[in-house]
Scaffold this motif. Sequence first.
Motif, PDB file in Angstrom:
ATOM      1  N   GLY A 313       0.078 118.834  48.752  1.00 13.15           N
ATOM      2  CA  GLY A 313      -0.376 117.465  48.968  1.00 13.15           C
ATOM      3  C   GLY A 313      -1.873 117.295  48.968  1.00 13.15           C
ATOM      4  O   GLY A 313      -2.385 116.242  48.558  1.00 13.15           O
ATOM      5  N   SER A 314      -2.624 118.324  49.390  1.00 11.30           N
ATOM      6  CA  SER A 314      -4.068 118.168  49.561  1.00 11.30           C
ATOM      7  C   SER A 314      -4.881 118.618  48.360  1.00 11.30           C
ATOM      8  O   SER A 314      -5.930 118.020  48.062  1.00 11.30           O
ATOM      9  CB  SER A 314      -4.528 118.937  50.805  1.00 11.30           C
ATOM     10  OG  SER A 314      -4.191 120.310  50.710  1.00 11.30           O
ATOM     11  N   ILE A 315      -4.441 119.659  47.640  1.00  8.43           N
ATOM     12  CA  ILE A 315      -5.229 120.118  46.484  1.00  8.43           C
ATOM     13  C   ILE A 315      -5.317 119.014  45.425  1.00  8.43           C
ATOM     14  O   ILE A 315      -6.409 118.657  44.988  1.00  8.43           O
ATOM     15  CB  ILE A 315      -4.650 121.418  45.909  1.00  8.43           C
ATOM     16  CG1 ILE A 315      -4.748 122.542  46.950  1.00  8.43           C
ATOM     17  CG2 ILE A 315      -5.410 121.829  44.647  1.00  8.43           C
ATOM     18  CD1 ILE A 315      -4.083 123.839  46.525  1.00  8.43           C
ATOM     19  N   PRO A 316      -4.187 118.440  44.989  1.00 10.90           N
ATOM     20  CA  PRO A 316      -4.272 117.278  44.093  1.00 10.90           C
ATOM     21  C   PRO A 316      -4.193 115.966  44.886  1.00 10.90           C
ATOM     22  O   PRO A 316      -3.437 115.056  44.541  1.00 10.90           O
ATOM     23  CB  PRO A 316      -3.048 117.460  43.185  1.00 10.90           C
ATOM     24  CG  PRO A 316      -2.030 118.114  44.066  1.00 10.90           C
ATOM     25  CD  PRO A 316      -2.775 118.882  45.133  1.00 10.90           C
ATOM     26  N   GLY A 317      -4.958 115.852  45.990  1.00 11.96           N
ATOM     27  CA  GLY A 317      -4.837 114.732  46.917  1.00 11.96           C
ATOM     28  C   GLY A 317      -5.059 113.379  46.276  1.00 11.96           C
ATOM     29  O   GLY A 317      -4.330 112.423  46.560  1.00 11.96           O
ATOM     30  N   GLU A 318      -6.067 113.273  45.405  1.00 13.34           N
ATOM     31  CA  GLU A 318      -6.335 111.975  44.779  1.00 13.34           C
ATOM     32  C   GLU A 318      -5.186 111.546  43.888  1.00 13.34           C
ATOM     33  O   GLU A 318      -4.817 110.364  43.841  1.00 13.34           O
ATOM     34  CB  GLU A 318      -7.641 112.054  43.982  1.00 13.34           C
ATOM     35  CG  GLU A 318      -8.882 112.212  44.853  1.00 13.34           C
ATOM     36  CD  GLU A 318     -10.161 112.109  44.049  1.00 13.34           C
ATOM     37  OE1 GLU A 318     -10.067 111.917  42.806  1.00 13.34           O
ATOM     38  OE2 GLU A 318     -11.251 112.199  44.643  1.00 13.34           O
ATOM     39  N   ALA A 319      -4.604 112.499  43.173  1.00 13.34           N
ATOM     40  CA  ALA A 319      -3.469 112.164  42.309  1.00 13.34           C
ATOM     41  C   ALA A 319      -2.261 111.746  43.135  1.00 13.34           C
ATOM     42  O   ALA A 319      -1.531 110.818  42.768  1.00 13.34           O
ATOM     43  CB  ALA A 319      -3.125 113.363  41.422  1.00 13.34           C
ATOM     44  N   VAL A 320      -2.040 112.425  44.277  1.00 14.12           N
ATOM     45  CA  VAL A 320      -0.909 112.091  45.146  1.00 14.12           C
ATOM     46  C   VAL A 320      -1.053 110.682  45.697  1.00 14.12           C
ATOM     47  O   VAL A 320      -0.109 109.878  45.650  1.00 14.12           O
ATOM     48  CB  VAL A 320      -0.802 113.116  46.301  1.00 14.12           C
ATOM     49  CG1 VAL A 320       0.206 112.643  47.338  1.00 14.12           C
ATOM     50  CG2 VAL A 320      -0.403 114.484  45.762  1.00 14.12           C
TER      51      VAL A 320
END
Length: 506
Positions: A313-320
């Motif tokens: 959830g946090s590594i690709p946070g902006e995409a999520v």
Amino acid sequence: MASDSQDIDALAKGGRTNIAGFVLRLAARIPFLFIAGRLYGADLVGRFALAVVVVELAALVATLGLKRGLAQALASAEDRPHAHVVWDALAVAFIASIAASGLLIAFPEVMYANTQVTGLDRFLPCIIVAVAWSDVSLAALAYRHDVKAAVTARAVVEPWTISIAAWVFSFFTTKDGLVLAYVASMTAALIASLVPFLKSYGLPKGWSPHPGALFALARSNAPLAGADALEWGSRNVDRFILGLTFEPKVVGIYYMAQQVASLPQKLKTSFDPILGPVITQSLAVNDRAAIANQVRQVAFWIMAAQGGLALMGSIPGEAVMGVVGPQFVAGSYALGFLLTAEVLASTGAVCESALVYTARHRNLIISVVMLAVQIGLSFGFIMAARAFGWPEVWQAAGPALALMLSVGLTSVVKARLLGHILAAPVSPWRWPLAGAAAAAIVVGTLFTMLPHELEWAELLFGEPAIAATYLLILWRFAFGPADRALFGKMPRAEDATLPNVGAPVG
């Protein structure tokens, strides 16, 4: 040790059943986040979030700790039918719910800080009794190791109802749509809880309320009620603080990040229906080593699973966050802190499942102190960020950072206290967790370096790559036979009633 092995097997089966429910809840919750974000917008979501935070706190207090205390009340009931004890609990919850509803209806401004009270806003607290009765009914069923009802009510009926209702009501009223959807979902969850409850316990033949017994039940559960309220408060006071210091739009963005981050939190509650009864039965025979083993094992399962979800959830946070809506991308900073907080909180949350029975008052004091620390840090971080002139999205992430630090410290303190009481280690930490996280971060970061127009690939391919890397290392270097028991055959929904972990005490 055979009994302890049976307890771990029962915990594994209960965890598998409820993790299946967690997956169902995840599948249902995502549509709600998408619908709320796209059809209602950040302002209305923020207003809804502030109202619900107060209503849910009132409902939690109205249960008077019976979500966890009912198991002990039933275990010690020697001269009364279990149905009578449970209906006493429902009566207590009903009285407390009516009192809380009346108070909030009289002073609705508590729910709607910085906004005007109009329309159906004032009557939202009427749903408190439904929430409280659903919790008590499911707690009674959990004592008999029936977790199917909790999976059905909380993971299927409740989230799908709020998702569908939010979409339907958006055609008629966007102002009240989210509130009406929430009321519909809680009502549906109550029905889904009461039907199996009545099948299991039946109507209370020969029962009549005993004021003395009701008062004694409420008083004996006061520390549990306090612990429940403080644990809940630590996860929701940040939203209330933001409501006092920012406009509803900021609260709405933060709420969406909080909802995404709260999905891993449900993994801990996946074990609650069986962990409480197992611990109380081990306490009845004073098998403290078994309790330490149970806490250590379940805490590792939860920490490992939450760690993987936090990375995803946090590594690709902006995409999520972008999936919910473009205006919610600003919540990616808070999302990272909130997901990390879930990982750090897992040990303390599981330890508390034993501390509420072995050191109620000390556990309560620790929770009070750490909640005060969290509140102080939240305001401190917001004021410091404003003093430095940092962007508003960074300021709003301050409460999330405060939560992460406070729950991490709480886990350390509660684990040390429980380990001292049980004279056995309870820490779930295993060093391969760090290696698995580091490898997953490297893999995930590579996907975040893709061009913006390929952001879809970041989710479609990056998420599975992060999960596969993390799980492969854990399976190879961290998991033992007891851990692999969790990945045994997944029970079907109709088989979601656990075998007895031993005869109920008393």
